[in-house]
Design a protein around this motif. Structure first.
Motif, PDB file in Angstrom:
ATOM      1  N   VAL A  78     -11.965 -16.198  -1.602  1.00 38.01           N
ATOM      2  CA  VAL A  78     -12.242 -14.767  -1.540  1.00 38.01           C
ATOM      3  C   VAL A  78     -13.078 -14.452  -0.305  1.00 38.01           C
ATOM      4  O   VAL A  78     -12.929 -13.392   0.307  1.00 38.01           O
ATOM      5  CB  VAL A  78     -12.959 -14.309  -2.818  1.00 38.01           C
ATOM      6  CG1 VAL A  78     -13.408 -12.851  -2.707  1.00 38.01           C
ATOM      7  CG2 VAL A  78     -12.052 -14.484  -4.034  1.00 38.01           C
ATOM      8  N   ALA A  81     -10.747 -14.002   2.580  1.00 38.12           N
ATOM      9  CA  ALA A  81      -9.962 -12.780   2.395  1.00 38.12           C
ATOM     10  C   ALA A  81     -10.810 -11.548   2.666  1.00 38.12           C
ATOM     11  O   ALA A  81     -10.366 -10.595   3.315  1.00 38.12           O
ATOM     12  CB  ALA A  81      -9.397 -12.742   0.982  1.00 38.12           C
ATOM     13  N   VAL A 115      -8.393 -15.164  -5.299  1.00 37.96           N
ATOM     14  CA  VAL A 115      -7.966 -14.395  -4.131  1.00 37.96           C
ATOM     15  C   VAL A 115      -6.998 -13.298  -4.553  1.00 37.96           C
ATOM     16  O   VAL A 115      -7.098 -12.144  -4.112  1.00 37.96           O
ATOM     17  CB  VAL A 115      -7.307 -15.310  -3.079  1.00 37.96           C
ATOM     18  CG1 VAL A 115      -6.761 -14.485  -1.912  1.00 37.96           C
ATOM     19  CG2 VAL A 115      -8.300 -16.344  -2.571  1.00 37.96           C
TER      20      VAL A 115
END
Length: 222
Positions: A78, A81, A115
């Motif tokens: 994450v 991202a 994610v």
């Protein structure tokens, strides 16, 4: 022999930064498959390197490989991202050559669920923001609140009042209202698919197709 920048991106990000300062043009380079250092930095979660590639050395954050995929398609965390989308401005809605977004591909491959969940939360927030903006624009333009969602783009609906003689005793179709309210509550309502479904419902109503099996029709009176 010159060091391989892609190997440095994986194993030695500081070494790659030193190489880039000597040869900044390497930052936006891609191999024969379109794989870039931005892809590599994102994939290996080297977030500081990722930021430097884009901000310091000017590499485009939306570089695509031969499959039309940006670095967002290869992230495993994450953190990476969020850096791509939240900090560096990459559009999470970009689709690859197969027509999939990064979230859709990650979910299809059943990998990196955190994610996928983060990207889905961005889509939900974008849909809510679009809905709020649409409602605000409607009020600014003098639109009348009806409790129903706005019609799809390109479909014109004229609203007017009916007197008692014209309306008779025929009530609004409760099944139509139920279906359109359920559609408005869906997370994908503001997406092209949701708007297409709304268009179908409204066009069915306009064309006179009924929704309820119990709907009655008044006999014609001459």
């Amino acid at each position: 022999m010159a060091p391989n920048p892609y190997l440095l991106a994986a194993d030695n990000p500081q070494g790659l930064l030193a190489l880039l300062r000597d040869n900044p043009s390497l930052a936006a380079g891609q191999d024969e498959h379109g794989y870039s250092l931005v892809h590599a930095a994102a994939s290996y979660n080297h977030v500081d390197l990722l930021r430097a590639l884009v901000r310091e050395f000017g590499a485009p954050v939306d570089l695509r490989d031969e499959d039309g995929e940006t670095a967002l398609f290869v992230v495993e965390t994450v953190e990476a991202a969020r850096a791509l989308v939240g900090e560096l401005g990459l559009d999470a809605a970009l689709r690859n050559a197969d027509g999939l977004t990064a979230r859709e591909k990650i979910e299809a491959e059943a990998e990196w669920p955190a994610v996928a969940e983060y990207l889905r939360s961005l889509e939900t927030e974008a849909a809510r923001s679009a809905g709020s903006a649409g409602a605000a624009n409607g009020k600014e333009n003098g639109a009348v609140e009806t409790g129903l969602p706005p019609p799809p783009e390109g479909l014109k609906v004229t609203m007017r009042t009916m007197d008692e003689a014209e309306a008779g005793e025929q009530p609004p179709d409760p099944e139509f209202r139920r279906r359109i309210e359920e559609l408005a509550a869906r997370e994908d309502f503001q997406t092209p698919e949701g708007q297409a479904e709304l268009r179908r419902l409204v066009e069915e109503a306009i064309s006179g197709q009924g929704f309820s099996d119990e709907r009655s029709v008044r006999p014609r009176q001459d």
